[in-house]
Scaffold this motif. Structure first.
Motif: not given
Length: 141
Positions: A30-40, A42-45, A50-53
């Motif tokens: 469950g914690t791994a799922d939450q960490v993956a969601s937040v990390g994904g 953050a990486v997407g943003l 970077l694409a906009v820059i």
């Protein structure tokens, strides 16, 4: 293939992220799922930023474009009525008058390579000069 320092840093961060997620998966899925969601997210943003820059960021000169005068710079001068001068190749040129280049356009003349340094001058009525190839020219006389 040699990677730049930023590429190595990115690979290291990705490796650390994968190791963290695998570690959390063994401890608490469950914690791994939450960490993956937040990390994904953050990486997407960060990727979006970077694409906009990259798209709209500041301008920079391309490596192939010279930023100042170079050894192959030339002086190009056209003087006289209906004179044409070009520092490089000319596909079709017409100085007007009775004659004009035929239509459709003739095939482009093969390029002889980069023109060397020097000057190109067309002086006189209806003169045409080029620092490279001339595909088709008509002085109209």
């Amino acid at each position: 293939m040699t990677l730049k320092p930023w590429a190595w840093a990115g690979l290291g961060i990705c490796g650390a992220g994968v190791a963290t997620l695998v570690g959390f998966a063994f401890v608490d899925l469950g914690t791994a799922d939450q960490v993956a969601s937040v990390g994904g997210g953050a990486v997407g943003l960060v990727g979006f930023a970077l694409a906009v820059i990259a798209q709209f960021g500041g301008t920079s000169a391309s490596p192939s474009a010279p930023s100042g005068p170079s050894a192959s710079a030339r002086d190009v001068h056209a003087s006289g009525e209906r004179a044409i001068a070009a520092g490089g190749s000319i596909g079709v040129a017409s100085t007007g008058g009775a004659a004009s280049p035929g239509s459709p356009l003739p095939p482009r003349a093969p390029a002889s390579g980069a023109p060397g340094p020097g000057s190109v001058t067309a002086s006189g009525t209806g003169s045409i000069a080029a620092g490279g190839d001339i595909g088709s020219a008509s002085t109209g006389n």
